[in-house]
Design a protein around this motif. Structure first.
Motif, mmCIF file in Angstrom:
data_model
loop_
_atom_site.group_PDB
_atom_site.id
_atom_site.type_symbol
_atom_site.label_atom_id
_atom_site.label_comp_id
_atom_site.label_asym_id
_atom_site.label_seq_id
_atom_site.Cartn_x
_atom_site.Cartn_y
_atom_site.Cartn_z
ATOM 1 N N PHE A 18 40.690 51.499 40.671
ATOM 2 C CA PHE A 18 40.434 50.067 40.761
ATOM 3 C C PHE A 18 39.920 49.635 42.135
ATOM 4 O O PHE A 18 39.532 48.485 42.317
ATOM 5 C CB PHE A 18 41.670 49.263 40.354
ATOM 6 C CG PHE A 18 41.929 49.342 38.873
ATOM 7 C CD1 PHE A 18 41.190 48.584 37.981
ATOM 8 C CD2 PHE A 18 42.882 50.204 38.376
ATOM 9 C CE1 PHE A 18 41.406 48.671 36.618
ATOM 10 C CE2 PHE A 18 43.117 50.303 37.013
ATOM 11 C CZ PHE A 18 42.374 49.535 36.129
ATOM 12 N N ASP A 21 36.680 47.795 42.213
ATOM 13 C CA ASP A 21 36.580 46.360 41.984
ATOM 14 C C ASP A 21 36.516 45.701 43.359
ATOM 15 O O ASP A 21 37.513 45.249 43.917
ATOM 16 C CB ASP A 21 37.778 45.864 41.187
ATOM 17 C CG ASP A 21 37.618 44.424 40.731
ATOM 18 O OD1 ASP A 21 36.922 43.645 41.426
ATOM 19 O OD2 ASP A 21 38.201 44.074 39.697
ATOM 20 N N TYR A 46 35.250 42.936 44.693
ATOM 21 C CA TYR A 46 35.567 41.540 44.972
ATOM 22 C C TYR A 46 37.075 41.357 45.144
ATOM 23 O O TYR A 46 37.530 40.744 46.108
ATOM 24 C CB TYR A 46 35.036 40.608 43.875
ATOM 25 C CG TYR A 46 35.321 39.169 44.219
ATOM 26 C CD1 TYR A 46 34.573 38.513 45.198
ATOM 27 C CD2 TYR A 46 36.353 38.476 43.607
ATOM 28 C CE1 TYR A 46 34.851 37.204 45.554
ATOM 29 C CE2 TYR A 46 36.631 37.166 43.959
ATOM 30 C CZ TYR A 46 35.880 36.537 44.932
ATOM 31 O OH TYR A 46 36.165 35.246 45.289
ATOM 32 N N ALA A 47 37.841 41.903 44.224
ATOM 33 C CA ALA A 47 39.301 41.752 44.302
ATOM 34 C C ALA A 47 39.883 42.536 45.474
ATOM 35 O O ALA A 47 40.676 42.001 46.247
ATOM 36 C CB ALA A 47 39.954 42.187 42.996
ATOM 37 N N THR A 48 39.485 43.797 45.617
ATOM 38 C CA THR A 48 40.138 44.646 46.613
ATOM 39 C C THR A 48 39.608 44.467 48.025
ATOM 40 O O THR A 48 40.384 44.495 48.979
ATOM 41 C CB THR A 48 40.048 46.135 46.226
ATOM 42 O OG1 THR A 48 38.679 46.530 46.140
ATOM 43 C CG2 THR A 48 40.746 46.400 44.895
ATOM 44 N N THR A 98 41.781 35.051 40.860
ATOM 45 C CA THR A 98 41.320 36.425 41.093
ATOM 46 C C THR A 98 42.492 37.392 41.067
ATOM 47 O O THR A 98 42.413 38.470 40.460
ATOM 48 C CB THR A 98 40.562 36.533 42.432
ATOM 49 O OG1 THR A 98 39.377 35.731 42.353
ATOM 50 C CG2 THR A 98 40.187 37.969 42.760
ATOM 51 N N PHE A 107 42.750 40.271 38.207
ATOM 52 C CA PHE A 107 42.814 41.679 38.601
ATOM 53 C C PHE A 107 44.093 42.331 38.062
ATOM 54 O O PHE A 107 44.065 43.469 37.584
ATOM 55 C CB PHE A 107 42.750 41.797 40.123
ATOM 56 C CG PHE A 107 42.721 43.218 40.626
ATOM 57 C CD1 PHE A 107 41.576 43.991 40.521
ATOM 58 C CD2 PHE A 107 43.843 43.782 41.210
ATOM 59 C CE1 PHE A 107 41.533 45.295 40.987
ATOM 60 C CE2 PHE A 107 43.821 45.083 41.684
ATOM 61 C CZ PHE A 107 42.669 45.844 41.570
ATOM 62 N N ALA A 137 43.528 43.092 34.561
ATOM 63 C CA ALA A 137 42.616 44.244 34.435
ATOM 64 C C ALA A 137 43.364 45.559 34.635
ATOM 65 O O ALA A 137 43.175 46.508 33.866
ATOM 66 C CB ALA A 137 41.475 44.127 35.436
ATOM 67 N N ASN A 164 43.954 48.092 31.458
ATOM 68 C CA ASN A 164 42.977 49.184 31.500
ATOM 69 C C ASN A 164 43.527 50.507 32.009
ATOM 70 O O ASN A 164 42.937 51.552 31.730
ATOM 71 C CB ASN A 164 41.774 48.791 32.365
ATOM 72 C CG ASN A 164 40.829 47.880 31.630
ATOM 73 O OD1 ASN A 164 40.053 48.307 30.796
ATOM 74 N ND2 ASN A 164 40.914 46.598 31.932
ATOM 75 N N GLN A 203 39.118 50.874 27.446
ATOM 76 C CA GLN A 203 38.487 49.857 28.287
ATOM 77 C C GLN A 203 38.652 48.497 27.623
ATOM 78 O O GLN A 203 38.333 48.311 26.452
ATOM 79 C CB GLN A 203 37.013 50.167 28.504
ATOM 80 C CG GLN A 203 36.347 49.184 29.442
ATOM 81 C CD GLN A 203 34.879 49.483 29.658
ATOM 82 O OE1 GLN A 203 34.314 50.408 29.094
ATOM 83 N NE2 GLN A 203 34.243 48.672 30.475
#
Length: 132
Positions: A11, A14, A16-18, A57, A61, A64, A68, A73
């Motif tokens: 992950f 990702d 934007y989130a991390t 966000t 996340f 997600a 997942n 998915q």
């Protein structure tokens, strides 16, 4: 590699989130995730509260990760967030709870608090499992 290391490695893509928001995965399990970020000035609105988009966000996340990690998915088909209080601490924490895991869809709730236990928001996410 532990489950947590594996989840963080995957992950981490990702961005934007991390990277932008600074969200980290604290815990991961079957249909479960706990994620957080340290509140910085970048997360705050003009009044000094945490921006709703930053809170969303974090909840998105967390959904997600929980839907997942070692699962088919899954993408969000709808979500709703209710803002219920202002953070009083320095860290936001989101925890997911699986409500329903169907053949092609799922439903999760995400609870967002600060490290002091202040309830900040509550979100629901409907997901659709993608077929290969």
């Amino acid at each position: 590699m532990t489950d947590l290391e594996e989840a963080r490695s995957f992950f981490n893509g990702d961005l934007y989130a991390t990277k932008t928001t600074g969200v980290i995965i604290e815990e991961v399990g079957e249909h479960y995730a706990k994620c957080s970020f340290e509140i910085t000035r970048d997360h705050q609105n003009a009044y000094g509260g945490v921006m709703g988009g930053a809170i969303f966000t974090l909840s998105d996340f967390t959904f997600a990760v929980s839907s997942n990690f070692r699962q088919p998915q899954t993408v969000s088909t709808s979500s709703q967030i209710n803002f219920i209080g202002m953070a009083k601490g320095k860290k936001l924490i989101a925890e997911s709870t699986l409500v329903k895991d169907g053949r092609s869809t799922c439903l999760y709730t995400i609870s967002i608090t600060d490290e002091l236990g202040t309830k900040v928001a509550f979100a629901t996410f409907n997901g659709m499992k993608l077929q290969k």
